[in-house]
Scaffold this motif. Structure first.
Motif, PDB file in Angstrom:
ATOM      1  N   ALA A 106       0.818  -1.212   0.000  1.00 15.12           N
ATOM      2  CA  ALA A 106       0.000   0.000   0.000  1.00 15.12           C
ATOM      3  C   ALA A 106       0.850   1.260   0.000  1.00 15.12           C
ATOM      4  CB  ALA A 106      -0.939  -0.001   1.201  1.00 15.12           C
ATOM      5  N   ASN A 107       2.159   1.106   0.197  1.00 14.44           N
ATOM      6  CA  ASN A 107       3.103   2.230   0.087  1.00 14.44           C
ATOM      7  C   ASN A 107       2.759   3.389   1.016  1.00 14.44           C
ATOM      8  OD1 ASN A 107       2.959   1.413  -3.331  1.00 14.44           O
ATOM      9  ND2 ASN A 107       4.711   0.960  -2.031  1.00 14.44           N
ATOM     10  N   THR A 108       2.616   3.101   2.285  1.00 14.50           N
ATOM     11  CA  THR A 108       2.292   4.136   3.264  1.00 14.50           C
ATOM     12  C   THR A 108       3.556   4.877   3.668  1.00 14.50           C
ATOM     13  OG1 THR A 108       0.520   2.728   4.101  1.00 14.50           O
ATOM     14  CG2 THR A 108       1.180   4.592   5.473  1.00 14.50           C
ATOM     15  N   ILE A 109       3.606   6.171   3.381  1.00 17.84           N
ATOM     16  CA  ILE A 109       4.839   6.935   3.599  1.00 17.84           C
ATOM     17  C   ILE A 109       4.640   8.178   4.454  1.00 17.84           C
ATOM     18  CG2 ILE A 109       5.904   6.120   1.456  1.00 17.84           C
ATOM     19  CD1 ILE A 109       5.144   8.796   0.188  1.00 17.84           C
ATOM     20  N   ASN A 110       3.435   8.388   5.014  1.00 22.31           N
ATOM     21  CA  ASN A 110       3.244   9.569   5.854  1.00 22.31           C
ATOM     22  C   ASN A 110       2.207   9.297   6.928  1.00 22.31           C
ATOM     23  OD1 ASN A 110       0.461  10.476   4.888  1.00 22.31           O
ATOM     24  ND2 ASN A 110       1.604  10.406   2.951  1.00 22.31           N
ATOM     25  N   TYR A 111       2.203  10.126   7.952  1.00 19.87           N
ATOM     26  CA  TYR A 111       1.334   9.885   9.099  1.00 19.87           C
ATOM     27  C   TYR A 111      -0.138  10.142   8.786  1.00 19.87           C
ATOM     28  CZ  TYR A 111       2.089  14.949   9.906  1.00 19.87           C
ATOM     29  OH  TYR A 111       2.172  16.314   9.783  1.00 19.87           O
ATOM     30  N   VAL A 136      10.282   7.564   9.827  1.00 24.31           N
ATOM     31  CA  VAL A 136       9.594   6.554  10.633  1.00 24.31           C
ATOM     32  C   VAL A 136       9.335   7.098  12.035  1.00 24.31           C
ATOM     33  CG1 VAL A 136       9.797   4.261  11.691  1.00 24.31           C
ATOM     34  CG2 VAL A 136      10.526   4.612   9.325  1.00 24.31           C
ATOM     35  N   ALA A 137      10.328   7.781  12.602  1.00 25.87           N
ATOM     36  CA  ALA A 137      10.184   8.344  13.945  1.00 25.87           C
ATOM     37  C   ALA A 137       9.061   9.382  13.984  1.00 25.87           C
ATOM     38  CB  ALA A 137      11.500   8.965  14.394  1.00 25.87           C
ATOM     39  N   GLU A 138       8.957  10.194  12.944  1.00 25.79           N
ATOM     40  CA  GLU A 138       7.904  11.216  12.917  1.00 25.79           C
ATOM     41  C   GLU A 138       6.520  10.574  12.836  1.00 25.79           C
ATOM     42  OE1 GLU A 138       6.769  15.395  10.637  1.00 25.79           O
ATOM     43  OE2 GLU A 138       8.300  14.052   9.783  1.00 25.79           O
ATOM     44  N   ILE A 139       6.402   9.513  12.038  1.00 26.87           N
ATOM     45  CA  ILE A 139       5.126   8.805  11.963  1.00 26.87           C
ATOM     46  C   ILE A 139       4.765   8.218  13.325  1.00 26.87           C
ATOM     47  CG2 ILE A 139       3.971   6.780  10.968  1.00 26.87           C
ATOM     48  CD1 ILE A 139       5.461   7.360   8.372  1.00 26.87           C
ATOM     49  N   CYS A 143       1.447   9.192  15.371  1.00 27.47           N
ATOM     50  CA  CYS A 143       0.462   8.098  15.449  1.00 27.47           C
ATOM     51  C   CYS A 143       0.852   7.149  16.575  1.00 27.47           C
ATOM     52  CB  CYS A 143       0.378   7.361  14.119  1.00 27.47           C
ATOM     53  SG  CYS A 143       0.043   8.407  12.698  1.00 27.47           S
ATOM     54  N   PRO A 144       0.805   7.599  17.816  1.00 29.31           N
ATOM     55  CA  PRO A 144       1.300   6.776  18.923  1.00 29.31           C
ATOM     56  C   PRO A 144       0.458   5.544  19.200  1.00 29.31           C
ATOM     57  CG  PRO A 144       0.221   8.755  19.750  1.00 29.31           C
ATOM     58  CD  PRO A 144       0.311   8.917  18.268  1.00 29.31           C
ATOM     59  N   ASP A 145      -0.803   5.529  18.729  1.00 30.77           N
ATOM     60  CA  ASP A 145      -1.690   4.417  19.045  1.00 30.77           C
ATOM     61  C   ASP A 145      -1.862   3.435  17.896  1.00 30.77           C
ATOM     62  OD1 ASP A 145      -2.938   6.278  17.501  1.00 30.77           O
ATOM     63  OD2 ASP A 145      -4.832   6.279  18.606  1.00 30.77           O
ATOM     64  N   MET A 146      -1.020   3.512  16.877  1.00 27.49           N
ATOM     65  CA  MET A 146      -1.070   2.567  15.754  1.00 27.49           C
ATOM     66  C   MET A 146       0.165   1.669  15.785  1.00 27.49           C
ATOM     67  SD  MET A 146      -2.270   1.158  13.020  1.00 27.49           S
ATOM     68  CE  MET A 146      -3.542   2.127  12.190  1.00 27.49           C
ATOM     69  N   GLU A 147      -0.024   0.364  15.624  1.00 34.70           N
ATOM     70  CA  GLU A 147       1.118  -0.534  15.512  1.00 34.70           C
ATOM     71  C   GLU A 147       1.832  -0.289  14.187  1.00 34.70           C
ATOM     72  OE1 GLU A 147       0.206  -4.627  16.059  1.00 34.70           O
ATOM     73  OE2 GLU A 147      -0.749  -4.336  18.003  1.00 34.70           O
ATOM     74  N   LEU A 148       3.158  -0.242  14.234  1.00 38.24           N
ATOM     75  CA  LEU A 148       3.967  -0.002  13.044  1.00 38.24           C
ATOM     76  C   LEU A 148       4.945  -1.151  12.844  1.00 38.24           C
ATOM     77  CD1 LEU A 148       4.853   3.785  13.456  1.00 38.24           C
ATOM     78  CD2 LEU A 148       2.963   2.783  12.151  1.00 38.24           C
ATOM     79  N   GLU A 149       5.150  -1.512  11.596  1.00 37.13           N
ATOM     80  CA  GLU A 149       6.076  -2.585  11.240  1.00 37.13           C
ATOM     81  C   GLU A 149       6.939  -2.103  10.077  1.00 37.13           C
ATOM     82  OE1 GLU A 149       4.641  -6.733  11.273  1.00 37.13           O
ATOM     83  OE2 GLU A 149       5.121  -6.785   9.142  1.00 37.13           O
ATOM     84  N   VAL A 150       8.208  -2.499  10.081  1.00 30.87           N
ATOM     85  CA  VAL A 150       9.104  -2.118   8.983  1.00 30.87           C
ATOM     86  C   VAL A 150       9.936  -3.325   8.573  1.00 30.87           C
ATOM     87  CG1 VAL A 150       9.261   0.298   9.730  1.00 30.87           C
ATOM     88  CG2 VAL A 150      10.964  -1.360  10.530  1.00 30.87           C
ATOM     89  N   PHE A 151      10.356  -3.337   7.325  1.00 35.49           N
ATOM     90  CA  PHE A 151      11.276  -4.354   6.827  1.00 35.49           C
ATOM     91  C   PHE A 151      12.701  -4.005   7.239  1.00 35.49           C
ATOM     92  CE2 PHE A 151       7.782  -5.506   4.077  1.00 35.49           C
ATOM     93  CZ  PHE A 151       7.964  -6.866   3.854  1.00 35.49           C
ATOM     94  N   GLU A 242      14.227   2.089  19.752  1.00 34.20           N
ATOM     95  CA  GLU A 242      14.070   3.339  20.488  1.00 34.20           C
ATOM     96  C   GLU A 242      12.905   4.157  19.938  1.00 34.20           C
ATOM     97  OE1 GLU A 242      17.880   5.077  19.936  1.00 34.20           O
ATOM     98  OE2 GLU A 242      18.861   3.923  21.532  1.00 34.20           O
ATOM     99  N   ILE A 243      12.719   4.122  18.632  1.00 35.73           N
ATOM    100  CA  ILE A 243      11.598   4.827  18.009  1.00 35.73           C
ATOM    101  C   ILE A 243      10.273   4.266  18.505  1.00 35.73           C
ATOM    102  CG2 ILE A 243      10.389   5.147  15.803  1.00 35.73           C
ATOM    103  CD1 ILE A 243      13.166   5.417  14.497  1.00 35.73           C
TER     104      ILE A 243
END
Length: 422
Positions: A106-111, A136-139, A143-151, A242-243
């Motif tokens: 889905a190419n999500t690149i911003n908050y 990634v840190a800014e997102i 968005c502190p209440d969304m789970e985030l995953e990265v490759f 840390e992020i």
């Protein structure tokens, strides 16, 4: 692959069924029975199992989707990984309690996009590979209440996270339907062409298509059609923890169990060290160097000159530390370990046993063939030999050091995996 990933430290696995994921090749999870076995296996070990359903479907697949997915949802996977808004909407309406993770496709690149998907009931967003650590840190902050995953490891595409057209252009096999032929990794040769006013123009000729020329433009930033190096972001694990990133993801398409063992073991240690406040163990870099790769890059996590992202010189795998040479099957009556040979190795070679309980390095002192006669060489795939090994290494992967000085630091403990419970 599933068993190996969980044994070597993964907290979750993701698997795709061919029809509705970008894993179009047939695999063991193509039917619900095998998929159920995999889900139960993960759950029995306190681990998670995500089913990938991230295809961008044409109308024909929309008509069969809900009926085909009903028995899959009934198996209670921990989430569906999805990309297409229409399919997501269908799943949310039909199974509102089924967690949905947004695919990297889905190419999500911003908050703002993360907030949008949260409104639609998405519980985790797998961010685009094209983001820097600061982005990634800014997102995360927004968005502190969304789970985030990265490759953090594996193949990189030459287009935004898989949206490449080369395979479809050459072979009519659409990457966005899971049928990519990795056209970016074929062997190309450049041919001279006229110079355009706004930049140079080159013609590419693919090795298997003589006489068929593909025009490629190049500007001051380079050209973007050749294959990328592989992503290796183990150096950034500490910053990512840390992020507050919730999950680090390894791409393992068409890879071997040995590859899975090595990557899971290395990143498991890196995560545990980061959480405990320990610095990255430099030996982990060398261990990942021992895997088949096309050269490594940190991707977009740190901004480098554009040419660093592309592998212009080589399209073949690189491994200058160690080579996967076999599997430990069992121990015979004489106490020797039986090895199913994958690649050549010899008496006197320095080897490493890769095992969930910890790794061990040693030198092969002797070897016997199938008829228990002494041999000095295991020629390659198709052979079985036995060698003296300490007890308890059934199921271990065997790697042979190939680089000069490729052995481990003698001051380093032999056990590389420090995850709780292993």
């Amino acid at each position: 692959m599933l068993e190996t990933a969980l044994a070597f430290g993964a907290d979750a696995v993701y698997a795709g069924q061919p029809r509705y994921s970008l894993r179009v090749r047939n695999n063991s999870f193509r039917d619900e029975v095998a998929l159920g076995v995999g889900i139960d296996y993960a759950h029995s070990r306190g681990k998670l199992f995500y089913v990938v359903s991230n295809i961008f479907p044409h109308n024909s697949k929309l008509k069969t989707y809900l009926a085909d997915m009903a028995p899959v949802v009934a198996l209670k996977p921990d989430a569906l990984i999805m990309a297409d808004p229409g399919l997501i909407d269908m799943v949310r309406e039909t199974w509102p309690d089924m967690p949905v993770h947004l695919s990297v496709q889905a190419n999500t690149i911003n908050y703002a996009a993360v907030r949008f998907w949260k409104k639609l009931g998405i519980s985790r967003v797998i961010l685009s590979r094209e983001l820097s650590l600061d982005q990634v840190a800014e997102i995360r902050q927004e968005c502190p209440d969304m789970e985030l995953e990265v490759f953090v490891h594996g193949a990189l595409c030459i287009a935004y996270s898989g949206r490449c057209l080369l395979s479809g252009y050459f072979n009519h096999r659409d990457p966005n339907q899971g049928a990519c032929t990795n056209s970016c990794r074929w062997e190309y040769d450049t041919k001279p062409a006229t110079v355009a006013p706004d930049g140079d123009v080159y013609l590419l000729e693919e090795k298997e298509r003589p006489g068929s020329y593909l025009p490629v433009e190049e500007d001051e930033h380079g050209t973007y059609i050749l294959n990328s190096k592989d992503l290796r972001a183990i150096e950034h694990v500490q910053r990512l923890t840390e992020i507050g990133v919730d999950s680090l993801k390894i791409e393992g398409r068409t890879k071997s169990p040995y590859y899975v063992a090595r990557t899971c073991q290395s990143y498991r240690q890196a995560i545990d060290d980061a959480v405990a406040g320990r610095p990255l163990d430099p030996a982990l870099l060398r261990e990942l160097d021992g895997l088949a790769n096309r050269g490594y890059t940190g991707g977009f996590y740190e901004r480098h000159p554009d040419r660093e992202y592309q592998n212009y010189l080589k399209s073949h795998s690189e491994s200058d530390r160690s080579l996967y040479v076999g599997d430990v099957l069992a121990y015979n009556a004489a106490g020797q370990a039986e090895i199913e040979v994958k690649n050549r190795f010899s008496v006197g070679d320095r080897i490493e046993l890769i095992h969930p309980r910890g790794n061990l390095e040693l030198t092969i002192a002797s070897m016997q063939g199938r008829d228990n006669t002494p041999v000095s060489v295991a020629p390659g795939s198709g052979h079985r030999v036995s060698i003296p090994l300490p007890a308890g290494y059934e199921g271990a992967f065997v790697a042979r050091f190939v680089a000069e000085g490729g052995g481990s630091d003698s001051t380093r403990p032999q056990t590389a995996l420090r995850a709780a419970g292993y």
